[in-house]
Enzyme design. Structure first.
Site, PDB file in Angstrom:
ATOM      1  N   VAL A 139       0.836  -1.207   0.000  1.00 24.93           N
ATOM      2  CA  VAL A 139       0.000   0.000   0.000  1.00 24.93           C
ATOM      3  C   VAL A 139       0.867   1.251   0.000  1.00 24.93           C
ATOM      4  CG1 VAL A 139      -1.628   1.352   1.375  1.00 24.93           C
ATOM      5  CG2 VAL A 139      -1.989  -1.093   1.074  1.00 24.93           C
ATOM      6  N   ASP A 159      -1.366  36.752 -34.787  1.00 23.47           N
ATOM      7  CA  ASP A 159      -1.939  37.856 -35.538  1.00 23.47           C
ATOM      8  C   ASP A 159      -1.242  39.141 -35.095  1.00 23.47           C
ATOM      9  OD1 ASP A 159      -3.614  39.223 -37.238  1.00 23.47           O
ATOM     10  OD2 ASP A 159      -5.235  39.404 -35.788  1.00 23.47           O
ATOM     11  N   ASN A 188       3.932   6.746   5.267  1.00 24.13           N
ATOM     12  CA  ASN A 188       3.398   6.966   3.917  1.00 24.13           C
ATOM     13  C   ASN A 188       2.394   8.118   3.905  1.00 24.13           C
ATOM     14  OD1 ASN A 188       3.119   5.971   1.065  1.00 24.13           O
ATOM     15  ND2 ASN A 188       1.011   5.706   1.711  1.00 24.13           N
TER      16      ASN A 188
END
Length: 721
Positions: free
Chosen positions: A203, A250, A558
């Site tokens: 995980v 342009d 984590n």
């Protein structure tokens, strides 16, 4: 994660199960908040690009959101716009509509008074007043829309690429984590405990947050680009911006200020100004200002300033301006009922329609005016040539530096304009542009974009008129003008310049490059950290050491290190050299520039340092103390490494490390959580940690910060030499 919780419950480890569930909920909440903010940003920006309509309210024209129209409203529709509701035409002038969305008919359909125009149809020619007969779901388009099921938003190309990468990395990590579990079982550890360890490690190891980081990074970039006066319609365009190596721009309004003023005339001034005011579709608003094309507004203002009477004339017919014909003609009924034709357009279009004695003299005057950078128009009444008006439109003050920045960034700037060659070249000279293509029709612009694409260029193309839409849509990055751009061009574009400014496009390209770099930084950080976690556990098993981290410790690290710091990295400001590097190739690997080696090397270093801290502590203390040292070393080494990810070439002794307050705050918050977990007795039974004493703190600091300090010192010395 469900499996990990299930195993904990099966083993009777209810405290572990509760802790794992808590970590899962915290992770989910953090991810939800981040993605929710990103979605809200995008929704807010989408509202800004919602269609509008010019509608009469209390006798004056106002601009409203199309969704506020009601039956009976009188709206003004013109070429380049979309019909805002189902309407009955009242005063149509040479009106043609493209109803392909409804009928599938590719050719425009002429529309006259009393006929119905349907919501969503494109006005390709002419203009009209119309009465609203149906709005929203009651329109023909609304009925069709109601039959369609909602389509999910497609992932960006980078998200897809990272999603595939995540699967590959995930497969490798799961295999390694399974190996860790098997090795532990072979060495005699409890089967359930090792399965739980393997699952928790898997995980933590899979970078499931990467696609979310991409979405959030792009959304933040979109918000930054909007603050710089550009609106991104399509999220993936931000990625593509960083690859642009050609800008086709342009001239009028993009490079120039679009503040037209008649600066010089040649010919019969009074009639010339009258012609300019009559052959004109700009109109006066309630506040006395004019709304319309800046060129036409300038002509009416010049007529006003010179006391020319152009009121009381009734228009009975019109040939709208067409870029291929390059002129406009109106037929008006004068006071005595006489009908006269008034024309304006390019000299090449007007002069052949007139009887003149000395055309070469007229052409000479025209050339001299264009060489001054003036935009020149010729005027005629019936077959009588009236003269020329030269309109000044100064270069935007920031354009020269923006063009220079493009050159340094390896981006070629090409001017594509319908103006005379002399006018275009003078403005190009002032701007520092080398490549000029004058008297370009929309078809020419489309051909140019196709040619550049065939040559392998990534083209950004600017446009405003309805006829520019094909070229804008064909380009890798279609760019519409926000002020003068028609609805059709805006819808064909991925980016709308809210200030019609070329420099804004260059700033957006800079942001495109920055966001891609930031995504790579986040990716480098997350993958290196995850590899470090996996290798820590694998090496321990291979060397016959005890399990370094228990499942809840793995999951906590984590949670603390993967979320906030990775998002904060996506908020990095642009580096000083971002616009001095060549554009990246669109097919370039996200691991280009040796990043894969860097990820593996840093992951290896994190793993070895964590294992070393564990081994050293284990020599003098029990396994709980050693795990405490390993957990703190792993977490803090990642939080220090996140700063190295800012710029892998400079080391940590670098003033730029202080230029991202979000990263500093995220890292301090994450570090604080780790220390609270270590020092709070309440959490010790859950995390199975021990409050570290002085010797353990020294071990943690040496192995978490030692390598970055050495590397930073070496880099600093190299820079000084």
């Amino acid at each position: 994660m469900k499996t990990a919780t299930g195993i904990s419950v099966t083993m009777g480890e209810y405290l572990d199960a509760a802790a794992i569930i808590t970590v899962v909920i915290l992770n989910a909440v953090l991810g939800f908040i981040q993605e929710y903010r990103a979605e809200k940003t995008l929704e807010a920006l989408k509202k800004l690009s919602a269609p509008t309509a010019q509608v009469y309210r209390d006798g004056v024209i106002v601009q409203l959101d199309a969704e506020k129209l009601v039956r009976g409203d009188i709206v003004r529709i013109e070429a380049g716009g979309r019909i805002p509701a189902d309407c009955r035409l009242l005063n149509a002038m040479a009106l043609e509509c493209d109803e392909a969305l409804l009928t599938g008919e590719s050719l425009p359909i002429s529309k006259g008074n009393g006929e119905t125009c349907f919501m969503g149809a494109v006005v390709v020619k002419g203009h009209a007043l119309a009465e609203v007969t149906a709005t929203g779901e009651a329109t023909e388009m609304g009925l069709i829309s109601g039959m369609l099921s909602e389509v999910a938003e497609e992932q960006t190309p980078l998200q897809k690429k990272l999603g595939e990468l995540g699967k590959v990395i995930g497969l490798i990590c799961v295999t390694v984590c399974l190996g860790v579990s098997v090795l532990g079982i072979i060495r005699g550890y409890d089967i359930f405990a090792m399965l739980l360890t393997g699952i928790s490690l898997a995980v933590a190891a899979i970078p499931e947050g990467l696609p979310a980081v991409v979405t959030i990074s792009l959304a933040l970039a979109v918000r930054r680009i909007y603050k710089q006066k550009a609106l991104v319609n399509k999220l993936h365009s931000v990625e593509t911006l960083g690859c642009a190596n050609v800008i086709c721009t342009d001239k009028t309004g993009t490079l120039t200020l679009n503040k037209m003023k008649v600066a010089q005339t040649y010919g019969e001034s009074e009639l010339l100004f009258k012609c300019g005011a009559l052959c004109n579709n700009a109109f006066k608003q309630s506040d006395g200002t004019y709304l319309g094309d800046p060129t036409e507004v300038a002509l009416i203002e010049a007529a006003d300033e010179n006391g020319v009477d152009f009121k009381g004339y009734r228009r009975v017919d019109e040939i709208p301006f067409d870029s291929s014909a390059a002129f406009m003609q109106v037929t008006v009924s004068e006071y005595d009922g006489t009908k006269t034709n008034w024309l304006k357009g390019s000299l090449e279009a007007i002069l052949p329609k007139c009887k003149v004695k000395n055309p070469s003299k007229i052409r000479k005057e025209y050339d001299e005016m264009t060489r001054k950078g003036l935009r020149c128009l010729a005027f005629a009444r019936d077959n009588q040539f009236l003269g020329i008006a030269g309109l000044s439109d100064p270069l935007r003050p920031e354009i020269k530096s923006a063009v220079s920045k493009c050159k340094k960034a390896g981006i070629r700037v090409i001017m594509l304009t319908g103006d005379h060659k002399n006018t275009a070249e003078e403005i190009a000279r002032q701007a520092g542009i080398n490549e000029v293509h004058a008297r370009m029709t929309p078809a020419d612009k489309l051909k140019m974009v196709k040619k550049l694409k065939a040559d392998g260029d990534i083209v950004a193309m600017t446009g405003d008129g309805v006829n520019d839409a094909p070229a804008v849509k064909e380009a890798a990055i279609g760019v519409s003008m926000g002020i003068q751009g028609t609805d059709v061009t805006k819808e064909a574009a991925q980016i709308v310049l809210l200030d019609d400014n070329f420099a804004t496009l260059v700033s957006a390209i800079e942001q495109g490059r920055t966001v891609y770099n930031n995504i790579r930084k986040s990716m480098r950080y997350m993958l290196s950290s995850n590899i470090g976690e996996v290798l820590t556990m694998l090496f321990a098993m291979l060397f016959g050491m005890p399990v370094v981290l228990i499942p809840i410790q793995i999951l906590l690290i984590n949670l603390v290190t993967d979320g906030l710091p990775a998002i904060a990295l996506s908020m990095e400001p642009a580096t000083d050299d971002i616009m001095t590097q060549p554009p990246r190739k669109s097919n370039e690997s996200i691991f280009a520039g040796g990043m894969l080696n860097s990820i593996i090397g840093r992951g290896l270093a994190i793993g070895i340092c964590t294992l070393a801290a564990f081994w050293l502590a284990l020599g003098s203390y029990d396994v709980a103390v050693a795990r405490t040292a390993a957990m703190a070393t792993l977490g803090l080494s990642q939080l220090i490494f996140v700063f190295e990810c800012k710029d892998k070439g400079k080391g940590i002794f670098n003033a730029e490390y202080l230029n991202n307050p979000y990263l500093i705050l995220a890292s301090l918050t994450s570090a604080a959580i780790i220390f609270v977990c270590l020092l709070t007795n309440t959490l010790s039974p859950v995390l199975q940690t021990v409050a570290p004493e002085k010797n353990i703190i020294m071990i943690i600091l040496i192995f978490a910060a030692g390598l970055p300090i050495i590397r930073g010192a070496v880099k600093l010395l190299q820079r000084k030499k």
